[in-house]
Structures are given as C-alpha cells and as structure tokens.
Motif scaffolding. Structure first.
Motif, mmCIF file in Angstrom:
data_model
loop_
_atom_site.group_PDB
_atom_site.id
_atom_site.type_symbol
_atom_site.label_atom_id
_atom_site.label_comp_id
_atom_site.label_asym_id
_atom_site.label_seq_id
_atom_site.Cartn_x
_atom_site.Cartn_y
_atom_site.Cartn_z
ATOM 1 N N HIS A 1 0.824 -1.215 0.000
ATOM 2 C CA HIS A 1 0.000 0.000 0.000
ATOM 3 C C HIS A 1 0.856 1.263 0.000
ATOM 4 O O HIS A 1 0.387 2.333 -0.392
ATOM 5 C CB HIS A 1 -0.938 -0.021 1.208
ATOM 6 N N VAL B 1 2.046 1.349 -3.961
ATOM 7 C CA VAL B 1 0.987 0.879 -4.854
ATOM 8 C C VAL B 1 1.181 1.326 -6.299
ATOM 9 O O VAL B 1 0.901 0.559 -7.237
ATOM 10 C CB VAL B 1 -0.401 1.315 -4.317
ATOM 11 N N LYS C 1 -5.994 -3.433 -2.670
ATOM 12 C CA LYS C 1 -6.001 -1.983 -2.562
ATOM 13 C C LYS C 1 -7.279 -1.563 -1.864
ATOM 14 O O LYS C 1 -8.349 -2.134 -2.091
ATOM 15 C CB LYS C 1 -5.935 -1.366 -3.965
ATOM 16 N N ILE D 1 -2.830 -5.929 -4.922
ATOM 17 C CA ILE D 1 -1.524 -5.301 -5.153
ATOM 18 C C ILE D 1 -0.411 -6.067 -4.439
ATOM 19 O O ILE D 1 0.776 -5.809 -4.645
ATOM 20 C CB ILE D 1 -1.529 -3.830 -4.691
ATOM 21 N N SER E 1 -3.482 2.534 3.452
ATOM 22 C CA SER E 1 -3.055 3.437 2.386
ATOM 23 C C SER E 1 -1.554 3.678 2.474
ATOM 24 O O SER E 1 -0.874 3.170 3.377
ATOM 25 C CB SER E 1 -3.783 4.783 2.519
#
Length: 449
Positions: A117, A120, A150, A157, A402
């Motif tokens: 993340h 990404v 994701k 990912i 994230s």
C-alpha cells in the motif's frame, strides 16, 4: 509442471535433514489439502527470463531451506533462474524504498503487511493470480484480503504468503510461583501479575524499540486492547483520543515492571532474554518455543512454557493481528509473467504445504484450505497460531490501509509514542498530540499527490 520432488532432489539442493523431514517427502504422506479443480492461468513466460527476489530473513531455519528448495525446483522445471536474497527485518523496509524510488532492483520483494500500500503506484496488478489461488484453495483469510487488496477495491496489489502472530509466551512454573495459572484478561490483573514477576526477579519484557514485529506488535496490542485506533472507518486520524491516553497511562504504570533496556530492543532481544531465563513473560512468534524445544540445553524451558492469546483488556476479543509476508511485483521488472508464474508455483500445495509444515507454525496460512496442513495437528502448543490470518485487526485499523498508514508504521509512530511515555520523555497527552501531528503530516502528503 513436474511435481515429483524426490529426496534425492532435496539432498542435491542442500536441504537440511530437519527441513526434509518436515516436508514429509521420505514418508510420501498423503496431503489432506483440498484443491478445487480450477483452470490455472497460462502465463507466457518471457524469453530469457530470470528473477531476483528479496525477502525477510528466516527465524526458523527450515523456512529458508524449503523456500530455497522450492525456488530451485521452479528453476529446474521452467528454466527461469531465481535468485533469492534474505535480509534483516529492520532492513527490508529501507531496501524496498530504495527499489521503489530508483525503479531498479529485485523483481519481487516480499515485504511486511501493508508494504504494497506504500508502493501501490510502482506495482503490477496481481488480481488474476489472487483470484485463481482463492478459488482453488478455499478463499483468502481476513488479513490476506486486508493487506492484499487496494483499499476499497477488488484489485490485488500484494500476494500474502503467511503471517506470524505474537501471543504471550510465559514460564508456567514462574507464574504459578506468584499465584497465577495464566495471564489475566483484565488490565489491572495483568499489571498485578507483572509487578509480582518483577518482585520475584523474573520480570516481563516487551519491545519498545523500533522493532518491525515486536515493537509494532506491543504498541498495537496496547492501543487495540484499550479500544484505541489510528483511524476511524472513514480514514480520519483518531490516535489522539481518550482511549489512547488510557493506553499510554497503562504503559506508564506497566513499564517499571519490565526488565531494563526494552526501549532499545529489536526483534531478537526478547528471544535472548527469555532463552537466558532473564524474563518470565513476553510476546513472540513460535520460533522462540521451537528454538528452545530443539536444543537439549533448553528443552526444559520449552516444556515449562505456554502460549496464550494476548489479553483483551477492554476489547471484545483478543486484539492479536499477524505480521504478514506480502509479495509485491514491481513494474520495473522485465519479466512480470515469470514473476507471477513463480508466485503461483510457490503457493501451489506441492510447494506451499511442505514449506508451511517446515515452519512449524511460525507462518500461518492465508488461504483457508491450508488450515488442514499437518503442522496444525502436531504439538498442541502450536495450535494457537493456526487462525492468525482470521484476525480482524490490521495495521491502520480501523480505517482504509493506504500509503499514509504504511508510512506511519514504517516510521514507528505508535511505538515511539509509547516509548516516550514509558521512559518519562513525554506525558501521555503530549505524546498522543505529537503522534497525531506526525500522522496528519503523512496524510497531507498523500492527499497532495
């Protein structure tokens, strides 16, 4: 692909006797793993392909032995040379950042948990591979989906290989000597236990240093067990809360019961302290137990040791997550199809099950079907690790994972928050406020991109 991996093959590859025994190859044991009849993706492996892979160093020797043997088996069957380098846990984040920023280096990096993340935009989509493996092996577990996909999408990912948990491990005889059969589930009771262990000269010890597994694991436990979280469900920073302040105040009381030096501990420090009988209680993966059990000089310590889920304190369940091996394929790779073919090969049951068994419970499976592996039917002290990847707690909890949540973790924001309060360098209120500001800086940078 040919799957008749023989004892002669293994010995030729230098596989250790212990790892060979763990694969079950000599006995030709029948696998209990159920694999659905799903058409495998047909990767057009690039001409002249070769792969470089980076992954964290093993804590269980058989992890590396069987992993290397499987990689060599892939090379033998496909002609694709695979070079696997193992690096220290504290180094993997830095080397991944260099690879990402330079656009050069390993084709595949197996980082930890939320690493994909962070990077990404530099990674290829692994959804086709993940979809196939999920359908073939009973579906992906909670942590695998949290770290592999994701946020707020079905795009994969990362490809999670397994997770290691850090439950409590303690000396049964020492706890009994201070009046406890097990660690209490409530915070006051746990504090009382640690005070009595310290008085008995066998204190507890938990990492407060920048340790990828143990440091983050302790900080997460303290936060989640007080119902504190880095974010709310919408992604707002909520670390500066009354729940976090309560957790910090608890650690302020707890820290004086620890053995000296824990603010500088790394991921091997508590292993050493427990093995040398300096401490009677810590949290760790199964590697500590097996290193004790397999050495005649320390086998008695292993016999006297017990695992227990992390006490829940104020949480509804034990807030124990798992540090997850998560494979990423970088866009700079000239051989993305070869990389996918290699990852698929490593997770098919003929390779994955022997690797899982050889790890003796250190890594637990991301795919539901592998819960039937032989490793979970052996030593009852290992069974506690079986469902690690069913956890609903994850790095960045409760919000979406994230780039920013990954950066907060890589920068040890929560670990340093607790360490500053424990050592008296900051008040709980000041430490929580500083952590909040550090978090918000990362989220501002993410929003500005």
């Amino acid at each position: 692909m040919r799957n008749d991996f023989t004892r002669r093959d293994a010995l030729a590859l230098g596989l250790s006797a212990a790892a060979l025994a763990a694969t079950g190859a000599p006995a030709n044991a029948q696998s209990a793993i159920k694999a659905a009849d799903v058409p495998a993706p047909k990767w057009a492996i690039e001409k002249g392909a070769s792969l470089k892979m980076l992954r964290p160093v093993r804590f269980v020797q058989a992890d590396e032995d069987v992993f290397r043997a499987n990689a060599a088996k892939f090379s033998k069957e496909t002609g694709v040379e695979v070079k696997v380098d193992f690096v220290g846990w504290e180094d993997i984040n830095q080397q991944t950042a260099v690879t990402s920023n330079s656009g050069a280096g390993p084709d595949i990096i197996m980082g930890f948990s939320d690493a994909p993340h962070i990077y990404v935009d530099k990674l290829i989509d692994l959804s086709d591979l993940a979809d196939y493996l999920g359908k073939r092996y009973g579906g992906w577990q909670n942590l695998a989906k949290a770290y592999g996909k994701k946020a707020k999408s079905d795009t994969w990912i990362g490809l999670p290989f397994g997770a290691t948990a850090g439950p409590l491990i303690y000396r049964k005889s020492i706890l009994k000597s201070v009046g406890f059969d097990k660690a209490p589930e409530d915070a006051p009771g746990f504090l009382d236990l640690c005070k009595k262990l310290q008085k008995a000269g066998k204190p507890a010890g938990f990492a407060l240093g920048n340790a990828v597994g143990d440091g983050n694991g302790f900080a997460d436990w303290m936060m989640w067990s007080h119902n504190a979280s880095l974010l709310d469900e919408e992604g707002n920073v909520t670390i500066n809360s009354k729940e976090t302040i309560a957790a910090l105040n608890f650690v302020k009381e707890l820290y004086p019961t620890f053995i000296a030096g824990t603010p500088s501990w790394n991921d091997v420090s508590n292993n050493r302290a427990y093995s040398s009988q300096e401490i009677g209680l810590t949290a760790n993966g199964v590697s500590l137990y097996f290193s004790l059990k397999n050495d005649p000089a320390t086998a008695a310590i292993a016999e006297d040791s017990e695992h227990q889920l992390l006490p829940k304190f104020f949480a509804p369940i034990s807030p124990m997550s798992g540090l997850t091996l998560n494979a990423m394929v970088f866009k700079h790779s000239q051989y993305p199809n070869a990389a996918k073919a290699f990852l698929q090969f490593m997770m098919e049951k003929d390779q994955y099950e022997p690797w899982l068994n050889a790890n003796s419970g250190y890594w637990s499976q991301p795919l539901a079907a592998y819960a039937d592996s032989a490793v979970w039917k052996g030593d009852p002290k290992v069974a506690i690790f079986k469902n690690t990847m069913n956890s609903t707690y994850y790095a960045g909890y409760k919000g979406p994972i994230s780039t920013a949540t990954g950066a907060v973790r890589a920068d040890y924001v929560t670990v340093q928050m607790f360490a500053s309060v424990a050592t008296g360098a900051a008040t709980p209120e000041a430490a929580a406020a500083e952590a909040e500001q550090r978090c918000k800086r990362y989220f501002r940078r993410q929003a500005a991109k």
